[in-house]
Design an enzyme around this catalytic site. Sequence first.
Site, short mmCIF file in Angstrom:
data_model
loop_
_atom_site.label_atom_id
_atom_site.label_comp_id
_atom_site.label_asym_id
_atom_site.label_seq_id
_atom_site.Cartn_x
_atom_site.Cartn_y
_atom_site.Cartn_z
N LYS A 106 0.84 -1.19 0.00
CA LYS A 106 0.00 0.00 0.00
C LYS A 106 0.88 1.25 0.00
O LYS A 106 1.98 1.25 0.59
CB LYS A 106 -0.89 -0.05 1.25
CG LYS A 106 -2.02 0.97 1.28
CD LYS A 106 -2.89 0.71 2.52
CE LYS A 106 -4.03 1.69 2.66
NZ LYS A 106 -4.86 1.43 3.85
N SER A 120 -9.83 1.09 2.63
CA SER A 120 -8.99 1.94 1.82
C SER A 120 -7.86 1.23 1.11
O SER A 120 -7.24 1.79 0.21
CB SER A 120 -8.39 3.03 2.71
OG SER A 120 -7.54 2.45 3.68
N SER A 133 -10.03 -1.47 6.80
CA SER A 133 -9.46 -1.21 5.47
C SER A 133 -8.78 -2.38 4.80
O SER A 133 -8.36 -2.28 3.65
CB SER A 133 -8.48 -0.04 5.52
OG SER A 133 -9.19 1.16 5.36
N1 GLN Z 1 -13.57 3.05 6.25
C1 GLN Z 1 -12.61 3.51 7.20
C2 GLN Z 1 -12.57 5.00 7.22
O1 GLN Z 1 -12.97 5.60 6.23
C3 GLN Z 1 -11.30 2.95 6.79
C4 GLN Z 1 -10.19 3.35 7.65
C5 GLN Z 1 -9.03 2.43 7.52
O2 GLN Z 1 -9.12 1.29 7.94
N2 GLN Z 1 -7.94 2.94 7.00
O3 GLN Z 1 -12.14 5.58 8.18
#
Ligand code: GLN
Length: 470
Positions: free
Chosen positions: A78, A153, A177
Amino acid sequence: MIAITNLTIETAHENLKNGAYTCRELLDVYLENIKRRNKELNAYLEIYNDVYEQAEIATEKFKNGTAGLLTGIPFAIKDNILLKGKIASAGSRILENYKATYDATVMKCLKKAGAIVIGRTNMDEFAMGSSTQNSAFGATRNPLDPSLVPGGSSGGSAAAVAGEMALVALGTETCGSVREPAAFCGLVGLKPTYGALSRHGIIAMGNSLDQVSPFGKTVRDVEIIFKALSQYDEEDSTSVPEDLRKGKNSAGKKIGVPWHLFKEGVDPSIMENFKESLEKFKKAGYEILEIETPTSKYSLAAYYIIMPAEVSTNLARFDGMRYGYHEEADNLLGVYKKSRAQGFGREARRRILLGTYVLSHGYYDAYYNKAIKVRQKIRKEIMNTFETVDLIATPPAPFLPFKIGEKLEDPVAMYLCDVFNAPANLSGTPSIAIPSGKNNKGLPFSIQLTAPHWREDWLFEAGKKFESIR
Ligand code: GLN
């Protein structure tokens, strides 16, 4: 032709070891797929220019007998994980040209193991989102159906593995995420115990929640990665020393289901598949019990206060002066304002505003402090629950992958994606998403299991069992 569709780390390792193919030949299969599919899917933002050198290093390890399970294994990482000399942009315009000056600890481990890091993958800006549509560099598409989102994400990493453009990948979790994109792309995703994997060299979103988290096609693959990366790191003050990494004793076979959390609206087909999965566990000798975790229903509310508070603090360092995107202006305040307004995308700005608000004088107690108290209560409640059950099961996400473009105008609908993920992140417990079948359109279902702190081994055991009976 090397068959990679069902390839696992162990099979690849065997084949590399016995010379069925070389590290470079294996890598080439993935590079070919990238050439074919990445333009459409936008999983990778960059393919590193030293992949063949990495393959040579791996080959050398096989020759001199120092190869381990990860040697020569093609990884995607990532875009918020630092690799010295390479760009790490966290999916943001503000870091578009930022080159890392050191290796994240997890990258040091991968390098030492001789893994091949193919490139960096797309993500929601600073990991804020559930669909990888919040990236400054365009949306990523789901390889199973490119009209759909891959989740987020860490959607780029998930798409890389599901699209056969890497064997395995690293993402990060702050709240779902990795488990959510794993569910959307038909993969296994593990969120480890908080403090298990080093956060040193990870671009922070919410420090008290962030954890590096692996993707693979099988439970065993994520187990191998977890074991290779899980170690104390003195560079990370929240890394837990080895002697404190002790979980509860006695692995029983009791799975608790918090049915009361399902009220928020779960897709009926997901509900049906989830019940079928529970039946399979029952047949395999597990006992299924209903559990009550009444405070868990406030997880999302608490998360969406604590996380923006931490986000607003973390992102304060991007001021247009020290590094990253810079806009000229008449005075310093002007530089800050212009650089930040143009460097950050909409979701990042929304969260900076929310976070600044909940931390500001007069609102701190009403919001931030209250959310912290709720978080402590959730954690206690979950730990108490693990006195009566060994695992907690829910689906990882309440709905199936949705269309590109959907939910973009409705942040609250997007935040609901995290409803089943938040308790594990808030409590620091390990949690895994495992594929549990497909619908008639070929879209994946998934089951999520959560274990007490430091009992990843229970997740692996139950997960492998489930893979053999699903
Ligand atoms: N859906 C979560 C958010 O928008 C994802 C965050 C994450 O795990 N990086 O905060």
